[in-house]
Design a protein around this motif. Structure first.
Motif, PDB file in Angstrom:
ATOM      1  N   SER A   1       0.640  -1.094  -0.252  1.00 45.59           N
ATOM      2  CA  SER A   1       0.321   0.016  -0.004  1.00 45.59           C
ATOM      3  C   SER A   1       1.092   1.140  -0.541  1.00 45.59           C
ATOM      4  O   SER A   1       2.523   1.145   1.055  1.00 45.59           O
ATOM      5  CB  SER A   1      -0.757  -0.066   1.312  1.00 45.59           C
ATOM      6  OG  SER A   1      -0.162  -0.263   2.271  1.00 45.59           O
ATOM      7  N   SER A   2       0.377   1.789  -0.727  1.00 43.59           N
ATOM      8  CA  SER A   2       1.466   3.205  -0.598  1.00 43.59           C
ATOM      9  C   SER A   2       0.108   4.621  -1.078  1.00 43.59           C
ATOM     10  O   SER A   2      -0.910   4.769  -1.694  1.00 43.59           O
ATOM     11  CB  SER A   2       1.955   3.703  -2.155  1.00 43.59           C
ATOM     12  OG  SER A   2       2.586   2.041  -1.955  1.00 43.59           O
ATOM     13  N   ALA A   3       0.752   5.813  -0.007  1.00 45.47           N
ATOM     14  CA  ALA A   3       0.152   6.979  -0.106  1.00 45.47           C
ATOM     15  C   ALA A   3       0.735   8.432  -0.457  1.00 45.47           C
ATOM     16  O   ALA A   3       2.325   8.329  -0.092  1.00 45.47           O
ATOM     17  CB  ALA A   3      -1.099   6.893   0.781  1.00 45.47           C
ATOM     18  N   MET A   4       0.850   9.291  -1.287  1.00 41.44           N
ATOM     19  CA  MET A   4       1.233  11.075  -0.628  1.00 41.44           C
ATOM     20  C   MET A   4       0.630  11.912  -1.079  1.00 41.44           C
ATOM     21  O   MET A   4      -0.424  11.711  -1.675  1.00 41.44           O
ATOM     22  CB  MET A   4       2.765  10.687  -2.160  1.00 41.44           C
ATOM     23  CG  MET A   4       1.974  10.646  -3.178  1.00 41.44           C
ATOM     24  SD  MET A   4       2.779   9.962  -4.540  1.00 41.44           S
ATOM     25  CE  MET A   4       4.527  11.328  -4.207  1.00 41.44           C
ATOM     26  N   ALA A   5       1.664  13.037  -0.446  1.00 38.04           N
ATOM     27  CA  ALA A   5       0.989  13.741  -0.609  1.00 38.04           C
ATOM     28  C   ALA A   5       1.716  15.201  -0.249  1.00 38.04           C
ATOM     29  O   ALA A   5       2.380  14.863   0.939  1.00 38.04           O
ATOM     30  CB  ALA A   5      -0.543  14.566   0.453  1.00 38.04           C
TER      31      ALA A   5
END
Length: 318
Positions: A48-52
């Protein structure tokens, strides 16, 4: 337990039963499967990956949580209690505030750029939060997508939640939301749209939360009344899950999407899309100050572009 606590418990039990019932019916009929984010988080594919972007800093969740400020290296952060992060959201007007949707359930909130976290889940079903976004014009309003359920809303910065919308009905079944973006557009009912990615493609709802609809040219009210509005001119690839979706705060009509095929960009509020990379994309983020400064997590690592995705440079291997 006082009357208020009993009421909250009753409402939560009802929502959990609703989620379990819909999930069991759909699964039994072969209508749903785990969306890409959850297949990844379950070890059946990519992690799982996320960025902001948080101001000038870039927050990256990929196995672990880290932050990159300016041109520096990635610095590890202590992640929230509760397990893997499936989604991240920030707000252009509140540097330091970061919301994280958790695989274990609940939405974690940081007010200090990711150094410390508090998990809020009162009212939310006990299920993974696959997507989260902050309302474009309201600092304390958050939206969260819950696996097997629908779109949830908080007006107190994630401390408590209410059900806002059921999942969209697409191609004969309710579909999970895999990505969310609050988009400040003049064509919304109140000026704001909630754009959502699903395992089948893109949809949206005005912030009146009245009805999911296809992304199309024209005004929200016209589309709701007509029932037969025109289709997007160049939509995203049909049937491909959207893993991440962001709107550029400095130019809301510019959207970026991460798909298994690549990073895609729209200059016209999601009506026309153009492919902007050649490798599988897991997450994408755009600077709140510069609509052309975009970063993405791809199978080639962490990359960034300063010209809207026309060319890319490597930032780090992950």
């Amino acid at each position: 337990m006082n009357d208020t606590d009993k009421a909250i418990t009753s409402r939560c039990s009802t929502r959990l039963s609703r989620r379990a019932f819909l999930g069991a019916v759909a699964a039994g009929a072969g209508l749903i499967s785990l969306p890409s984010r959850l297949r990844a988080a379950s070890g059946l594919g990519i992690t799982s990956s996320a960025m902001a972007f948080d101001g000038d800093g870039l927050i990256v969740a990929h196995d672990t949580l880290s932050r990159r400020d300016g041109g520096g290296a990635l610095t590890p952060l202590r992640g929230p209690t509760g397990g893997n992060i499936l989604s991240l959201a920030t707000h252009k007007d509140r540097a330091g505030r970061i919301a994280a949707g958790l695989k274990s359930g609940g939405v974690a909130l940081s007010e200090d750029g990711g150094q410390s976290w508090e998990v809020g889940h009162r009212g939310l079903p006990d299920a993974p939060v696959t997507a989260v976004t902050m309302a474009a014009l309201s600092l304390d309003t958050l939206y969260a997508a819950v696996h097997g359920d629908g779109l949830w809303k908080s007006e107190d910065a994630g401390r408590s939640w209410i059900l806002a919308m059921d999942r969209p009905w697409l191609e004969g079944a309710e579909r999970d939301l895999t990505a969310l973006a609050s988009v400040d557009l003049a064509t919304g009912m109140g000026g704001i749209w909630i754009y959502a990615g699903t395992e089948m493609g893109l949809t949206r709802v005005p912030d009146c939360l009245c009805r999911w609809q296809d992304v199309q040219p024209g005004d929200a009210m016209d589309a709701l009344i007509s029932g037969a509005a025109p289709s997007p001119e160049k939509p995203l690839p049909a049937g491909e899950p959207i893993l991440a979706l962001v709107s550029a705060a400095s130019l809301p009509t510019k959207l970026y999407a991460a798909l298994p095929s690549s990073v895609w960009v729209s200059e016209g509020a999601g009506v026309v899309w153009v492919q902007r990379s050649t490798s599988r994309a897991e997450a994408v983020a755009v600077s709140p100050k510069n609509a052309d400064h975009v970063a993405a997590l791809t199978e080639d690592g962490l990359i960034q572009s300063r010209n809207g995705g026309m060319t890319w440079t490597a930032l780090a291997d992950l």
